[in-house]
Design a protein around this motif. Structure first.
Motif, PDB file in Angstrom:
ATOM      1  N   LYS A 127       0.828  -1.210   0.000  1.00  0.00           N
ATOM      2  CA  LYS A 127       0.000   0.000   0.000  1.00  0.00           C
ATOM      3  C   LYS A 127       0.859   1.255   0.000  1.00  0.00           C
ATOM      4  O   LYS A 127       0.571   2.223  -0.739  1.00  0.00           O
ATOM      5  N   VAL A 128       1.923   1.271   0.797  1.00  0.00           N
ATOM      6  CA  VAL A 128       2.809   2.440   0.840  1.00  0.00           C
ATOM      7  C   VAL A 128       3.499   2.621  -0.507  1.00  0.00           C
ATOM      8  O   VAL A 128       3.610   3.748  -1.027  1.00  0.00           O
ATOM      9  N   ALA A 129       3.972   1.517  -1.099  1.00  0.00           N
ATOM     10  CA  ALA A 129       4.671   1.614  -2.387  1.00  0.00           C
ATOM     11  C   ALA A 129       3.748   2.136  -3.485  1.00  0.00           C
ATOM     12  O   ALA A 129       4.137   3.003  -4.280  1.00  0.00           O
ATOM     13  N   VAL A 130       2.528   1.623  -3.560  1.00  0.00           N
ATOM     14  CA  VAL A 130       1.588   2.059  -4.594  1.00  0.00           C
ATOM     15  C   VAL A 130       1.207   3.524  -4.396  1.00  0.00           C
ATOM     16  O   VAL A 130       1.186   4.316  -5.363  1.00  0.00           O
ATOM     17  N   HIS A 131       0.923   3.904  -3.159  1.00  0.00           N
ATOM     18  CA  HIS A 131       0.514   5.288  -2.897  1.00  0.00           C
ATOM     19  C   HIS A 131       1.641   6.264  -3.238  1.00  0.00           C
ATOM     20  O   HIS A 131       1.385   7.332  -3.830  1.00  0.00           O
ATOM     21  N   ALA A 132       2.878   5.909  -2.866  1.00  0.00           N
ATOM     22  CA  ALA A 132       3.999   6.817  -3.143  1.00  0.00           C
ATOM     23  C   ALA A 132       4.307   6.868  -4.639  1.00  0.00           C
ATOM     24  O   ALA A 132       4.626   7.939  -5.181  1.00  0.00           O
ATOM     25  N   THR A 133       4.191   5.752  -5.337  1.00  0.00           N
ATOM     26  CA  THR A 133       4.502   5.721  -6.771  1.00  0.00           C
ATOM     27  C   THR A 133       3.523   6.571  -7.575  1.00  0.00           C
ATOM     28  O   THR A 133       3.905   7.224  -8.560  1.00  0.00           O
ATOM     29  N   LEU A 134       2.281   6.589  -7.162  1.00  0.00           N
ATOM     30  CA  LEU A 134       1.257   7.345  -7.882  1.00  0.00           C
ATOM     31  C   LEU A 134       1.019   8.724  -7.283  1.00  0.00           C
ATOM     32  O   LEU A 134       0.044   9.393  -7.635  1.00  0.00           O
ATOM     33  N   GLY A 135       1.887   9.142  -6.380  1.00  0.00           N
ATOM     34  CA  GLY A 135       1.726  10.446  -5.745  1.00  0.00           C
ATOM     35  C   GLY A 135       2.009  11.589  -6.712  1.00  0.00           C
ATOM     36  O   GLY A 135       2.705  11.433  -7.718  1.00  0.00           O
ATOM     37  N   GLU A 136       1.485  12.758  -6.371  1.00  0.00           N
ATOM     38  CA  GLU A 136       1.683  13.932  -7.218  1.00  0.00           C
ATOM     39  C   GLU A 136       3.036  14.591  -6.967  1.00  0.00           C
ATOM     40  O   GLU A 136       3.581  15.239  -7.863  1.00  0.00           O
ATOM     41  N   ASP A 137       3.564  14.451  -5.776  1.00  0.00           N
ATOM     42  CA  ASP A 137       4.845  15.077  -5.448  1.00  0.00           C
ATOM     43  C   ASP A 137       5.971  14.293  -6.104  1.00  0.00           C
ATOM     44  O   ASP A 137       6.040  13.056  -6.029  1.00  0.00           O
ATOM     45  N   ALA A 138       6.881  15.015  -6.770  1.00  0.00           N
ATOM     46  CA  ALA A 138       7.957  14.359  -7.509  1.00  0.00           C
ATOM     47  C   ALA A 138       8.908  13.614  -6.580  1.00  0.00           C
ATOM     48  O   ALA A 138       9.380  12.515  -6.897  1.00  0.00           O
ATOM     49  N   GLU A 139       9.215  14.204  -5.437  1.00  0.00           N
ATOM     50  CA  GLU A 139      10.138  13.555  -4.497  1.00  0.00           C
ATOM     51  C   GLU A 139       9.515  12.291  -3.920  1.00  0.00           C
ATOM     52  O   GLU A 139      10.187  11.258  -3.774  1.00  0.00           O
ATOM     53  N   LEU A 140       8.217  12.344  -3.600  1.00  0.00           N
ATOM     54  CA  LEU A 140       7.531  11.159  -3.096  1.00  0.00           C
ATOM     55  C   LEU A 140       7.474  10.080  -4.172  1.00  0.00           C
ATOM     56  O   LEU A 140       7.659   8.890  -3.873  1.00  0.00           O
ATOM     57  N   ARG A 141       7.251  10.465  -5.403  1.00  0.00           N
ATOM     58  CA  ARG A 141       7.200   9.494  -6.498  1.00  0.00           C
ATOM     59  C   ARG A 141       8.561   8.844  -6.719  1.00  0.00           C
ATOM     60  O   ARG A 141       8.651   7.653  -7.052  1.00  0.00           O
ATOM     61  N   ASP A 142       9.624   9.614  -6.518  1.00  0.00           N
ATOM     62  CA  ASP A 142      10.971   9.060  -6.657  1.00  0.00           C
ATOM     63  C   ASP A 142      11.215   7.965  -5.606  1.00  0.00           C
ATOM     64  O   ASP A 142      11.739   6.891  -5.932  1.00  0.00           O
ATOM     65  N   VAL A 143      10.821   8.236  -4.368  1.00  0.00           N
ATOM     66  CA  VAL A 143      10.978   7.229  -3.316  1.00  0.00           C
ATOM     67  C   VAL A 143      10.042   6.052  -3.560  1.00  0.00           C
ATOM     68  O   VAL A 143      10.403   4.886  -3.328  1.00  0.00           O
ATOM     69  N   GLY A 144       8.832   6.336  -4.058  1.00  0.00           N
ATOM     70  CA  GLY A 144       7.882   5.261  -4.310  1.00  0.00           C
ATOM     71  C   GLY A 144       8.361   4.287  -5.372  1.00  0.00           C
ATOM     72  O   GLY A 144       8.224   3.060  -5.227  1.00  0.00           O
ATOM     73  N   THR A 145       8.912   4.803  -6.486  1.00  0.00           N
ATOM     74  CA  THR A 145       9.425   3.904  -7.527  1.00  0.00           C
ATOM     75  C   THR A 145      10.624   3.100  -7.021  1.00  0.00           C
ATOM     76  O   THR A 145      10.811   1.940  -7.419  1.00  0.00           O
ATOM     77  N   ALA A 146      11.420   3.702  -6.132  1.00  0.00           N
ATOM     78  CA  ALA A 146      12.525   2.945  -5.537  1.00  0.00           C
ATOM     79  C   ALA A 146      11.998   1.807  -4.666  1.00  0.00           C
ATOM     80  O   ALA A 146      12.510   0.677  -4.710  1.00  0.00           O
ATOM     81  N   LEU A 147      10.977   2.096  -3.876  1.00  0.00           N
ATOM     82  CA  LEU A 147      10.381   1.056  -3.033  1.00  0.00           C
ATOM     83  C   LEU A 147       9.730  -0.026  -3.895  1.00  0.00           C
ATOM     84  O   LEU A 147       9.833  -1.226  -3.594  1.00  0.00           O
TER      85      LEU A 147
END
Length: 433
Positions: free
Chosen positions: A310-330
């Protein structure tokens, strides 16, 4: 010699004269007129000897020496008591450390064995015996994991300093006016020993995660929660952090908090995703993130792997670029774990609601999020992580290849972005075809 002691000399002379006067010669008729010398015994007077004390007043030097000797004996006894106390404390810490090791080993093997295995039907051949390496303790699994990590190293965020994060947490607590009880102050001191002074996880008490749970609670401020999560991100880089994580099996403080990721402020979402991403730095802590043991939260069964997903999906699809960067890494770190493909042939034979089918469900959920990310035309770094994760997920589950073919966008549309992306796209298309 006696001239030095006139009193004693006078007394000796008087007693000698008395003894001379008492001596006499007597005649006894029954003794054949023999003259017998009769002497009255006189108690001898002791001659003074060097080193022997008499009834004299103690000298100041003698009293000082005795006092120093007694003080030295007292200090020696206190030192011995302190040495004994320290030895007992070290022994208790070593026992606690060994207990954590045994608990971690037992829980790790228990979680690895959670996949449902169907009983052989009547007339079926018995299962083949394990290979010698497997009987020896699973050394092949460890070596495979190490080879996988060398091929697909995890993406972590190591530009974080534990001492600075601990100071930031102290400042946040002071700024929020958080009053810590005695046990909580002890837990904060334990965190100082672990993060700042480099002590092992044995320095963290059994109630340490309860303290972390309170800092992450709703009564804390956002600054305190972010500072706490950043401390956890720094702790995640330590190779013994998994011994601490197994305390969360009792209260699930960390995972219950992470389950609310979609309701957290953006700063907390970023700090949480970074902490989970750094847990992939070590094999044992990354395995903890993928445990499938379930518990109920608000009437809903959840597990470590579902919360991490859930954390990985939410961060990957987030609007914030920095959050999306961490999400794709996760997302990349999760997809490259061989745990997702463990027992794939067996899972295909199990019913839909078997517990081990969660790996297929997770693979499909991650793939759906990655396909949505591809529809947003991400940058090269995010695109590479997405197609690399899709290639691994297609290897883990057959359903992922079918999903890519049905949903799209087709990964082949992104050819030419970079050679490394083209290599991963070829792997995806091999599974899709």
């Amino acid at each position: 010699m006696l001239a030095k002691y006139p009193d004693i000399q006078q007394k000796v002379l008087q007693e000698w004269r008395v003894s001379q006067q008492i001596q006499s010669y007597c005649y006894y008729p029954n003794a054949c007129n023999k003259r017998v010398s009769v002497s009255v015994c006189v108690q001898p007077v002791a001659t003074p000897r060097p080193g022997v004390r008499y009834d004299r007043q103690d000298s100041p030097d003698y009293l000082t020496l005795n006092t120093q000797i007694e003080e030295a004996r007292a200090e020696s006894a206190a030192l011995e008591a302190r040495r004994s106390t320290l030895a007992d404390k070290l022994a208790r810490k070593e026992r606690r450390r060994e207990k954590k090791r045994r608990k971690h080993a037992g829980e790790h093997h228990a979680d690895m064995a959670e996949a449902a295995v169907p009983l052989p039907s009547e007339g079926a051949a018995p299962p083949a015996p394990p290979a010698p390496a497997a009987r020896a303790g699973g050394s092949d699994d460890d070596s495979d994991e190490l080879r996988r990590r060398a091929r697909d190293p995890p993406i972590t965020f190591t530009d974080i300093d534990g001492a600075q994060e601990f100071s930031a947490l102290q400042a946040a607590l002071a700024g929020a006016g958080v009053a810590l009880a005695g046990e909580e102050q002890q837990a904060l001191a334990e965190l100082d020993q672990y993060l700042v002074h480099g002590e092992g996880s044995w320095a963290l008490g059994d109630d340490f995660l309860a303290f972390i749970g309170r800092l992450l609670g709703a009564e804390s401020t956002e600054d305190v929660r972010v500072a706490t999560l950043r401390c956890l991100a720094a702790m995640a880089l330590r190779d013994d952090v998994s011994l601490l994580l197994h305390q969360d099996r009792r209260s699930h403080a960390l995972m219950n908090y992470a389950q609310r990721v979609d309701r957290l402020p953006p700063g907390e979402q970023l700090a949480l995703a970074r902490a989970l991403c750094n847990l992939f730095e070590n094999v044992s802590s990354s395995e903890w993130l993928l445990y499938i043991s379930e518990w109920d939260l608000d009437g809903q069964p959840i597990s470590n792997i579902r919360v991490t997903t859930k954390v990985a999906v939410h961060a990957t699809l987030g609007e914030d670029a920095e959050l999306r960067d961490v999400g794709t890494a996760l997302m990349y770190n999760m997809a490259t774990k061989e745990r997702l493909s463990a027992g794939r042939a067996l899972r295909d034979l199990l019913p839909r609601h078997a517990k081990s089918k969660v790996f297929d469900d997770v693979s499909v959920e991650l793939a759906m999020a990655l396909l949505q990310l591809l529809g947003q035309a991400p940058a090269e770094e995010e695109l590479f992580r997405a197609v690399a994760a899709l290639a691994r997920l297609a290897h883990h589950s057959q359903e992922v290849a079918q999903l890519v073919a049905l949903v799209g966008p087709p990964p082949a549309a992104f050819r030419g972005t970079s050679p490394r992306c083209d290599e991963k796209i070829d792997l995806i298309m091999q599974k899709v075809k």
